[in-house]
Design a protein around this motif. Structure first.
Motif, PDB file in Angstrom:
ATOM      1  N   GLY A 249       0.683  -1.315  -0.019  1.00  0.00           N
ATOM      2  CA  GLY A 249      -0.252  -0.400  -0.373  1.00  0.00           C
ATOM      3  C   GLY A 249       0.738   1.383  -0.140  1.00  0.00           C
ATOM      4  N   GLY A 250       0.512   2.438  -0.129  1.00  0.00           N
ATOM      5  CA  GLY A 250       1.084   3.685  -0.368  1.00  0.00           C
ATOM      6  C   GLY A 250       0.221   4.711  -1.596  1.00  0.00           C
ATOM      7  N   GLY A 251       1.542   5.281  -2.213  1.00  0.00           N
ATOM      8  CA  GLY A 251       1.046   6.581  -3.389  1.00  0.00           C
ATOM      9  C   GLY A 251       1.588   5.378  -4.368  1.00  0.00           C
ATOM     10  N   GLU A 252       0.283   5.560  -5.667  1.00  0.00           N
ATOM     11  CA  GLU A 252       0.344   5.501  -6.779  1.00  0.00           C
ATOM     12  C   GLU A 252      -0.612   4.553  -7.061  1.00  0.00           C
ATOM     13  OE1 GLU A 252       1.368   6.110 -10.780  1.00  0.00           O
ATOM     14  OE2 GLU A 252       1.752   7.397  -8.770  1.00  0.00           O
ATOM     15  N   MET A 253      -0.804   4.141  -6.131  1.00  0.00           N
ATOM     16  CA  MET A 253      -2.029   2.681  -6.033  1.00  0.00           C
ATOM     17  C   MET A 253      -3.424   3.038  -5.550  1.00  0.00           C
ATOM     18  SD  MET A 253      -1.993   1.020  -2.864  1.00  0.00           S
ATOM     19  CE  MET A 253      -2.587  -0.320  -2.715  1.00  0.00           C
ATOM     20  N   ILE A 254      -3.153   3.920  -5.379  1.00  0.00           N
ATOM     21  CA  ILE A 254      -4.659   4.507  -4.680  1.00  0.00           C
ATOM     22  C   ILE A 254      -5.737   5.003  -5.658  1.00  0.00           C
ATOM     23  CG2 ILE A 254      -4.139   3.944  -2.429  1.00  0.00           C
ATOM     24  CD1 ILE A 254      -4.771   7.070  -4.476  1.00  0.00           C
ATOM     25  N   ASP A 255      -7.498   4.902  -5.510  1.00  0.00           N
ATOM     26  CA  ASP A 255      -7.982   5.571  -5.946  1.00  0.00           C
ATOM     27  C   ASP A 255      -8.473   6.946  -5.315  1.00  0.00           C
ATOM     28  OD1 ASP A 255      -9.907   6.440  -7.794  1.00  0.00           O
ATOM     29  OD2 ASP A 255     -11.769   4.976  -7.303  1.00  0.00           O
ATOM     30  N   GLN A 256      -9.040   6.503  -4.095  1.00  0.00           N
ATOM     31  CA  GLN A 256      -9.535   7.125  -3.657  1.00  0.00           C
ATOM     32  C   GLN A 256      -8.922   7.246  -1.354  1.00  0.00           C
ATOM     33  OE1 GLN A 256     -11.150  10.629  -3.547  1.00  0.00           O
ATOM     34  NE2 GLN A 256     -11.229  10.376  -6.125  1.00  0.00           N
ATOM     35  N   VAL A 257      -8.164   8.214  -0.689  1.00  0.00           N
ATOM     36  CA  VAL A 257      -7.928   7.744   0.345  1.00  0.00           C
ATOM     37  C   VAL A 257      -8.440   8.604   1.438  1.00  0.00           C
ATOM     38  CG1 VAL A 257      -6.079   7.599   2.027  1.00  0.00           C
ATOM     39  CG2 VAL A 257      -5.211   6.633  -0.299  1.00  0.00           C
ATOM     40  N   SER A 258      -9.513   8.251   2.583  1.00  0.00           N
ATOM     41  CA  SER A 258      -9.975   8.592   3.631  1.00  0.00           C
ATOM     42  C   SER A 258      -9.382   8.191   4.956  1.00  0.00           C
ATOM     43  CB  SER A 258     -11.265   8.724   3.344  1.00  0.00           C
ATOM     44  OG  SER A 258     -12.107   7.179   4.451  1.00  0.00           O
ATOM     45  N   PHE A 259      -9.910   8.748   5.995  1.00  0.00           N
ATOM     46  CA  PHE A 259      -9.235   7.522   7.198  1.00  0.00           C
ATOM     47  C   PHE A 259     -10.454   6.268   7.316  1.00  0.00           C
ATOM     48  CE2 PHE A 259      -6.913  11.408   7.963  1.00  0.00           C
ATOM     49  CZ  PHE A 259      -4.929  10.434   8.918  1.00  0.00           C
ATOM     50  N   GLU A 260     -11.731   6.786   6.878  1.00  0.00           N
ATOM     51  CA  GLU A 260     -12.409   5.401   6.945  1.00  0.00           C
ATOM     52  C   GLU A 260     -12.339   4.635   6.145  1.00  0.00           C
ATOM     53  OE1 GLU A 260     -13.187   8.976   9.306  1.00  0.00           O
ATOM     54  OE2 GLU A 260     -13.298   9.221   6.824  1.00  0.00           O
ATOM     55  N   LYS A 261     -12.095   5.457   5.006  1.00  0.00           N
ATOM     56  CA  LYS A 261     -11.884   3.837   4.004  1.00  0.00           C
ATOM     57  C   LYS A 261     -10.880   4.184   2.465  1.00  0.00           C
ATOM     58  CE  LYS A 261     -14.888   0.695   0.779  1.00  0.00           C
ATOM     59  NZ  LYS A 261     -14.118  -0.530   1.348  1.00  0.00           N
ATOM     60  N   THR A 262     -10.030   3.351   1.667  1.00  0.00           N
ATOM     61  CA  THR A 262      -9.227   3.237   0.131  1.00  0.00           C
ATOM     62  C   THR A 262      -9.674   2.781  -0.534  1.00  0.00           C
ATOM     63  OG1 THR A 262      -7.240   4.460   1.451  1.00  0.00           O
ATOM     64  CG2 THR A 262      -6.859   3.085  -0.196  1.00  0.00           C
ATOM     65  N   THR A 263      -9.732   3.076  -1.385  1.00  0.00           N
ATOM     66  CA  THR A 263     -10.488   2.455  -2.672  1.00  0.00           C
ATOM     67  C   THR A 263      -9.217   2.638  -3.561  1.00  0.00           C
ATOM     68  OG1 THR A 263     -11.379   4.158  -3.728  1.00  0.00           O
ATOM     69  CG2 THR A 263     -12.609   2.629  -2.728  1.00  0.00           C
ATOM     70  N   TYR A 264      -8.606   1.251  -4.262  1.00  0.00           N
ATOM     71  CA  TYR A 264      -7.417   0.744  -5.211  1.00  0.00           C
ATOM     72  C   TYR A 264      -7.860   1.287  -6.493  1.00  0.00           C
ATOM     73  CZ  TYR A 264      -7.431  -2.001  -1.119  1.00  0.00           C
ATOM     74  OH  TYR A 264      -6.808  -2.491   0.581  1.00  0.00           O
ATOM     75  N   ALA A 265      -6.260   1.767  -6.937  1.00  0.00           N
ATOM     76  CA  ALA A 265      -6.545   1.930  -8.245  1.00  0.00           C
ATOM     77  C   ALA A 265      -6.656   0.432  -9.201  1.00  0.00           C
ATOM     78  CB  ALA A 265      -5.309   3.142  -8.590  1.00  0.00           C
ATOM     79  N   GLY A 266      -7.208   1.580 -10.649  1.00  0.00           N
ATOM     80  CA  GLY A 266      -7.137   0.161 -11.793  1.00  0.00           C
ATOM     81  C   GLY A 266      -5.543  -0.203 -11.917  1.00  0.00           C
ATOM     82  N   LEU A 267      -5.568  -1.347 -12.870  1.00  0.00           N
ATOM     83  CA  LEU A 267      -4.634  -1.820 -13.358  1.00  0.00           C
ATOM     84  C   LEU A 267      -3.793  -1.131 -14.458  1.00  0.00           C
ATOM     85  CD1 LEU A 267      -6.245  -6.217 -13.754  1.00  0.00           C
ATOM     86  CD2 LEU A 267      -4.701  -5.084 -12.111  1.00  0.00           C
TER      87      LEU A 267
END
Length: 404
Positions: A249-267
């Motif tokens: 996990g970290g930068g670049e691989m995310i779509d949206q980040v919040s302290f409640e929930k993170t969604t991941y970027a696409g391939l």
């Protein structure tokens, strides 16, 4: 026309001396050498457009991003992957295998079975052992024969509806055996299992067609293919990559980040956390372009000549034994001389300017099978010559005389 003398001029390191002798580099299975054309690409990156990618609106960032993604397309086209986003750029084969092993941690249940071959590099054994410890899956092994081939009759018997994943190298790094991966993949798919092929040793010699193989995962490293160290590739079928959880996990691989929930970027970004080896990725593409310009058919033909010549000449030395005698093998010769430890021979060869690898080659189960401490491994590339093989043969003879 294949002109080895012209090709050798592309590799600056081949003109140097070691211990006062012209370098004879026969450790290509560990790391190939890098041509000036790829070195120039590396220098150009750091001289002219060094910047982080995918994030900046400024010119350098856009230039670096364009070059990096163009390299991904080059890799996709070379391996004939269906989509560019199925190519994940990693730090190398080991990273790629660990990424898949981690991704399967949530896809396996206790009692599921994984199949590995007896010819594997430690990088294609240890991550799966760790996965079995986490999940309760069972690891089964395809045994090998004295010739260094897989016992395919046993493989067929090992397969069952419990088999979830099969992982085999395309070519053995220790013996040079070319495994029948098309058959392995087809039979695994018949029981619903996925297949990962470790192509690190194959890609310098063979141009794999991923779609024709119908393989689920294929991994390799740039530094085996005239590229830089620290960069490699994981190919994965889109449906499998979508099922797997991210490795990091970290930068670049995310779509949206919040302290409640993170969604991941696409391939492919889902599996490419953090700043990548940007220059390495670009140079990886350049190395593939370089080798394709020579032609893999020509490379394979020439290296086969080196293999046959080297095998014949080495076997003329009394007391020398070659391990890995499959008729279907690439330009790797692993051997020992009766009564002499391989390390001692390798040390003396180095004094003569000849670079070989000694030891178990990160394939200790193979050495245990033959009941030996290791081998001397001479691995040839398309820039080696028969004259260099003659130097190796004379060097082994001299080492034998000194150590007997």
């Amino acid at each position: 026309m294949f002109d080895v003398n012209k090709i050798r001029k592309d590799f600056p390191i081949l003109s140097r001396q070691v211990n006062g002798k012209p370098l004879v580099y026969f450790d290509n299975a560990a790391t190939s050498q890098t041509p000036q054309q790829v070195i120039d690409v590396i220098v150009d990156y750091y001289s002219n457009y060094n910047a982080n990618i995918h994030r900046g609106v400024h010119t350098l960032s856009q230039e670096a991003t364009d070059k990096y993604e163009a390299a991904r397309l080059t890799i996709q086209q070379h391996f004939n992957a269906k989509h560019a986003y199925e190519i994940i750029l990693t730090s190398g084969t080991t990273h790629s295998i660990n990424l898949v092993a981690n991704g399967f941690a949530t896809l396996l249940q206790k009692g599921d079975e994984l199949i590995v071959s007896a010819l594997e590099h430690h990088s294609n054994i240890v991550p799966w052992q760790m996965l079995c410890e986490k999940t309760g899956a069972i690891l089964k092994v395809i045994p090998m024969t004295l010739e260094g081939e897989l016992d395919m009759n046993v493989y067929t018997k090992l397969l069952s509806e419990k088999t979830k994943l099969v992982f085999v190298n395309h070519i053995s790094n220790a013996l040079g055996t070319i495994n029948p991966i098309a058959t392995i993949i087809k039979q695994a798919h018949q029981v619903g299992a996925a297949v990962l092929i470790d192509g690190a040793q194959a890609c310098p010699h063979i141009k794999p067609d991923i779609q024709a193989l119908d393989v689920d995962f294929y991994v390799t490293s740039a530094h085996k293919i005239c590229g830089p160290t620290g960069v490699g590739m994981l190919y994965g079928k889109e449906e499998w990559l979508n099922k797997m959880q991210p490795y990091q996990g970290g930068g670049e691989m995310i779509d949206q980040v919040s302290f409640e929930k993170t969604t991941y970027a696409g391939l492919p970004h889902k599996f490419e956390a953090g700043t990548p080896n940007i220059c390495g990725g670009i140079a990886f593409g350049a190395a593939i372009d370089y080798m394709n310009a020579i032609g893999f058919d020509q490379i394979a033909t020439y290296e086969h000549e080196l293999l046959e010549y080297g095998t014949k000449k080495l076997l003329e030395i009394e007391g020398l034994k070659i391990y890995g005698t499959s008729k279907n093998k690439t330009s790797v010769i692993s051997f020992n001389v009766d009564g002499i430890h391989p390390y001692d021979v390798g040390t003396l060869l180095d004094k003569m300017g000849i670079a070989v690898r000694t030891g178990h080659h990160c394939a200790q189960p193979i050495m245990d099978f033959y009941n030996i401490p290791g081998t001397i491994r001479a691995s040839f590339a398309f820039y080696n010559t028969k004259a260099e093989i003659d130097a190796l043969v004379e060097g082994v003879k001299k080492a034998k005389m000194m150590l007997s």
